[in-house]
Design a protein around this motif. Structure first.
Motif, PDB file in Angstrom:
ATOM      1  N   ILE A   1       0.843  -1.202   0.000  1.00  0.00           N
ATOM      2  CA  ILE A   1       0.000   0.000   0.000  1.00  0.00           C
ATOM      3  C   ILE A   1       0.877   1.252   0.000  1.00  0.00           C
ATOM      4  O   ILE A   1       1.843   1.353   0.751  1.00  0.00           O
ATOM      5  CB  ILE A   1      -0.943  -0.003   1.220  1.00  0.00           C
ATOM      6  CG1 ILE A   1      -1.956  -1.157   1.096  1.00  0.00           C
ATOM      7  CG2 ILE A   1      -1.694   1.333   1.341  1.00  0.00           C
ATOM      8  CD1 ILE A   1      -2.800  -1.378   2.332  1.00  0.00           C
TER       9      ILE A   1
ATOM     10  N   THR B   1      -2.471   4.150  -3.588  1.00  0.00           N
ATOM     11  CA  THR B   1      -3.385   3.002  -3.577  1.00  0.00           C
ATOM     12  C   THR B   1      -4.817   3.466  -3.342  1.00  0.00           C
ATOM     13  O   THR B   1      -5.095   4.193  -2.393  1.00  0.00           O
ATOM     14  CB  THR B   1      -2.989   1.986  -2.484  1.00  0.00           C
ATOM     15  OG1 THR B   1      -1.609   1.656  -2.635  1.00  0.00           O
ATOM     16  CG2 THR B   1      -3.828   0.724  -2.597  1.00  0.00           C
TER      17      THR B   1
ATOM     18  N   ALA C   1      -7.611   1.018  -4.230  1.00  0.00           N
ATOM     19  CA  ALA C   1      -8.508  -0.138  -4.092  1.00  0.00           C
ATOM     20  C   ALA C   1      -7.713  -1.437  -4.065  1.00  0.00           C
ATOM     21  O   ALA C   1      -6.552  -1.493  -4.478  1.00  0.00           O
ATOM     22  CB  ALA C   1      -9.511  -0.166  -5.250  1.00  0.00           C
ATOM     23  N   ILE C   2      -8.372  -2.473  -3.561  1.00  0.00           N
ATOM     24  CA  ILE C   2      -7.867  -3.845  -3.602  1.00  0.00           C
ATOM     25  C   ILE C   2      -8.837  -4.644  -4.471  1.00  0.00           C
ATOM     26  O   ILE C   2     -10.057  -4.528  -4.304  1.00  0.00           O
ATOM     27  CB  ILE C   2      -7.790  -4.471  -2.198  1.00  0.00           C
ATOM     28  CG1 ILE C   2      -6.952  -3.586  -1.255  1.00  0.00           C
ATOM     29  CG2 ILE C   2      -7.198  -5.886  -2.264  1.00  0.00           C
ATOM     30  CD1 ILE C   2      -7.070  -3.987   0.213  1.00  0.00           C
TER      31      ILE C   2
ATOM     32  N   GLN D   1     -10.915  -7.001   3.880  1.00  0.00           N
ATOM     33  CA  GLN D   1     -11.794  -5.886   4.244  1.00  0.00           C
ATOM     34  C   GLN D   1     -11.219  -5.106   5.430  1.00  0.00           C
ATOM     35  O   GLN D   1     -11.320  -3.875   5.480  1.00  0.00           O
ATOM     36  CB  GLN D   1     -13.195  -6.402   4.579  1.00  0.00           C
ATOM     37  CG  GLN D   1     -14.257  -5.315   4.623  1.00  0.00           C
ATOM     38  CD  GLN D   1     -14.457  -4.606   3.298  1.00  0.00           C
ATOM     39  OE1 GLN D   1     -14.770  -5.233   2.292  1.00  0.00           O
ATOM     40  NE2 GLN D   1     -14.263  -3.290   3.284  1.00  0.00           N
TER      41      GLN D   1
ATOM     42  N   ALA E   1      -8.614  -2.861   4.042  1.00  0.00           N
ATOM     43  CA  ALA E   1      -9.265  -1.778   3.303  1.00  0.00           C
ATOM     44  C   ALA E   1      -9.829  -0.724   4.254  1.00  0.00           C
ATOM     45  O   ALA E   1      -9.686   0.485   4.027  1.00  0.00           O
ATOM     46  CB  ALA E   1     -10.374  -2.343   2.418  1.00  0.00           C
ATOM     47  N   ASN E   2     -10.464  -1.178   5.314  1.00  0.00           N
ATOM     48  CA  ASN E   2     -11.038  -0.251   6.300  1.00  0.00           C
ATOM     49  C   ASN E   2      -9.940   0.575   6.977  1.00  0.00           C
ATOM     50  O   ASN E   2     -10.096   1.774   7.198  1.00  0.00           O
ATOM     51  CB  ASN E   2     -11.838  -1.023   7.348  1.00  0.00           C
ATOM     52  CG  ASN E   2     -13.081  -1.677   6.771  1.00  0.00           C
ATOM     53  OD1 ASN E   2     -13.509  -1.336   5.668  1.00  0.00           O
ATOM     54  ND2 ASN E   2     -13.654  -2.623   7.498  1.00  0.00           N
TER      55      ASN E   2
ATOM     56  N   LEU F   1      -9.571   2.177   1.813  1.00  0.00           N
ATOM     57  CA  LEU F   1      -9.525   1.712   0.427  1.00  0.00           C
ATOM     58  C   LEU F   1     -10.838   1.046   0.048  1.00  0.00           C
ATOM     59  O   LEU F   1     -11.575   0.567   0.904  1.00  0.00           O
ATOM     60  CB  LEU F   1      -8.385   0.703   0.248  1.00  0.00           C
ATOM     61  CG  LEU F   1      -6.985   1.158   0.655  1.00  0.00           C
ATOM     62  CD1 LEU F   1      -6.007   0.001   0.513  1.00  0.00           C
ATOM     63  CD2 LEU F   1      -6.532   2.355  -0.174  1.00  0.00           C
ATOM     64  N   LYS F   2     -11.125   1.007  -1.236  1.00  0.00           N
ATOM     65  CA  LYS F   2     -12.292   0.300  -1.741  1.00  0.00           C
ATOM     66  C   LYS F   2     -11.916  -1.130  -2.098  1.00  0.00           C
ATOM     67  O   LYS F   2     -10.751  -1.423  -2.412  1.00  0.00           O
ATOM     68  CB  LYS F   2     -12.860   1.007  -2.973  1.00  0.00           C
ATOM     69  CG  LYS F   2     -13.342   2.428  -2.703  1.00  0.00           C
ATOM     70  CD  LYS F   2     -14.493   2.447  -1.709  1.00  0.00           C
ATOM     71  CE  LYS F   2     -15.040   3.853  -1.523  1.00  0.00           C
ATOM     72  NZ  LYS F   2     -16.115   3.882  -0.500  1.00  0.00           N
ATOM     73  N   VAL F   3     -12.886  -2.021  -2.065  1.00  0.00           N
ATOM     74  CA  VAL F   3     -12.666  -3.416  -2.446  1.00  0.00           C
ATOM     75  C   VAL F   3     -13.585  -3.761  -3.620  1.00  0.00           C
ATOM     76  O   VAL F   3     -14.806  -3.625  -3.525  1.00  0.00           O
ATOM     77  CB  VAL F   3     -12.939  -4.378  -1.270  1.00  0.00           C
ATOM     78  CG1 VAL F   3     -12.768  -5.835  -1.726  1.00  0.00           C
ATOM     79  CG2 VAL F   3     -12.002  -4.080  -0.109  1.00  0.00           C
TER      80      VAL F   3
ATOM     81  N   GLY G   1     -17.244  -7.048  -0.499  1.00  0.00           N
ATOM     82  CA  GLY G   1     -16.582  -5.846  -0.994  1.00  0.00           C
ATOM     83  C   GLY G   1     -17.545  -4.686  -1.201  1.00  0.00           C
ATOM     84  O   GLY G   1     -18.733  -4.769  -0.893  1.00  0.00           O
ATOM     85  N   ASP G   2     -17.010  -3.579  -1.732  1.00  0.00           N
ATOM     86  CA  ASP G   2     -17.855  -2.430  -2.077  1.00  0.00           C
ATOM     87  C   ASP G   2     -18.631  -2.709  -3.349  1.00  0.00           C
ATOM     88  O   ASP G   2     -19.799  -2.350  -3.476  1.00  0.00           O
ATOM     89  CB  ASP G   2     -16.985  -1.176  -2.263  1.00  0.00           C
ATOM     90  CG  ASP G   2     -16.328  -0.752  -0.962  1.00  0.00           C
ATOM     91  OD1 ASP G   2     -17.009  -0.110  -0.146  1.00  0.00           O
ATOM     92  OD2 ASP G   2     -15.140  -1.089  -0.759  1.00  0.00           O
TER      93      ASP G   2
END
Length: 300
Positions: free
Chosen positions: A58, A62, A64-65, A81, A84-85, A89-91, A112-113
């Motif tokens: 990261i 960065t 998103a994943i 997740q 990401a939190n 970041l978005k997933v 994910g998102d």
């Protein structure tokens, strides 16, 4: 995948962390938007992205994943997740092969998102041409994606966003609509076929590595993939006995010519490279008979 990233406003030079052991579309779409695919090696058992190696990749760029649910099995989404939190970041889930699978009781379309899937004919739920779907539980993203898939229209001939023609052909929708009614049964049959393969083959498991499905996960078994040391020879012998096989995938993305600009080299992702040299998919569909499974297993 393009619609998902466009909805999240991914820009040139943004970075998206993903796996090099997947079909080209995963990273291709990232590059297509001018963003940078950043690869992380895979878990040796599930062949999905190794969540423990994500955090070190990261950077400030960065955004998103993008985990891939390879062969029909979701990645370690709880760990992904959490990362990401932590970093805001978005997933985006590349669930092209995993529609109908579950992770801790939740369908992969709820992970994910944004989650995506494919209805290409070779997939567990296939139409007769090209097609796919995007899933989200975010109403705002859902409305934006609906608009983006119709050239960014907010209403007819009024364009709020730069979008694309991302609608499925009506005939393909009709086919999926009918097949969807039988899909739960097909999924159960796929898992049954996989179980029969594993039961037959585990007695010879010193010769090859069988698929591993993680705890609290169900797989859609888009493929039934084993690992063998002498793959080319085995494939040739099976072909002589009229048993088709396939390799998903023979070259990890970091070694593909089109991604040479990323500066990766052989040895950077050793597990992906090892698996790509050994992986082999056996015939898999819900309607394989016991006689066929026995013939394939005994011949192998």
């Amino acid at each position: 995948l393009l619609l998902a990233m466009m909805a999240l406003d991914i820009q040139p030079d943004d970075e998206i962390i993903t796996t090099p052991f997947t079909f080209i579309a995963t990273a291709e779409t990232i590059a297509f938007l001018g963003a940078k695919p950043v690869f992380v090696d895979i878990d040796e058992q599930t062949y999905n992205i190794d969540a423990s190696k994500i955090e070190e990749k990261i950077t400030a760029k960065t955004k998103a994943i993008m985990p891939v649910s390879l062969y029909g099995q979701p990645a370690d989404m709880e760990a992904i997740q959490a990362i990401a939190n932590k970093y805001n970041l978005k997933v985006i889930v590349d669930g092209a092969q995993s529609f109908g699978s579950t992770y801790k009781g939740k369908t992969d379309s709820n992970l994910g998102d944004i989650s995506t899937t494919s209805f290409f004919p070779a997939k567990p739920l296939g139409c007769f041409g090209d097609g796919g779907a995007v899933f989200t539980n975010d109403d705002e993203l859902a409305e934006k994606i609906k608009s983006l898939r119709m050239h960014g229209q907010s209403k007819r001939y009024h364009h709020q966003y730069i979008g694309m023609g991302g609608r499925m052909d009506t005939i393909q929708c009709g086919i999926v609509d009918v097949k969807l009614k039988y899909y739960a049964k097909d999924l159960a049959l796929r898992q049954e076929v996989a179980s029969k393969y594993s039961e037959k083959l585990k007695m010879k498991s010193e010769k090859f590595i069988l698929p591993f499905v993680a705890e609290n996960v169900t797989s859609a078994f888009a493929q039934y993939s084993i690992r063998v040391q002498n793959r080319d020879e085995v494939q040739e012998k099976l072909k002589e006995k009229s048993i088709p096989t396939a390799v998903h995938y023979p070259m990890p993305l970091h070694l593909q010519e089109c991604f040479s600009y990323l500066g990766y080299k052989k040895g950077d992702f050793s597990i992906s490279e090892m698996v790509s040299n050994e992986i082999m998919s056996l015939p898999m569909n819900p309607y394989l008979s016991d006689d066929e499974i026995n013939y394939i297993s005994n011949t192998l």
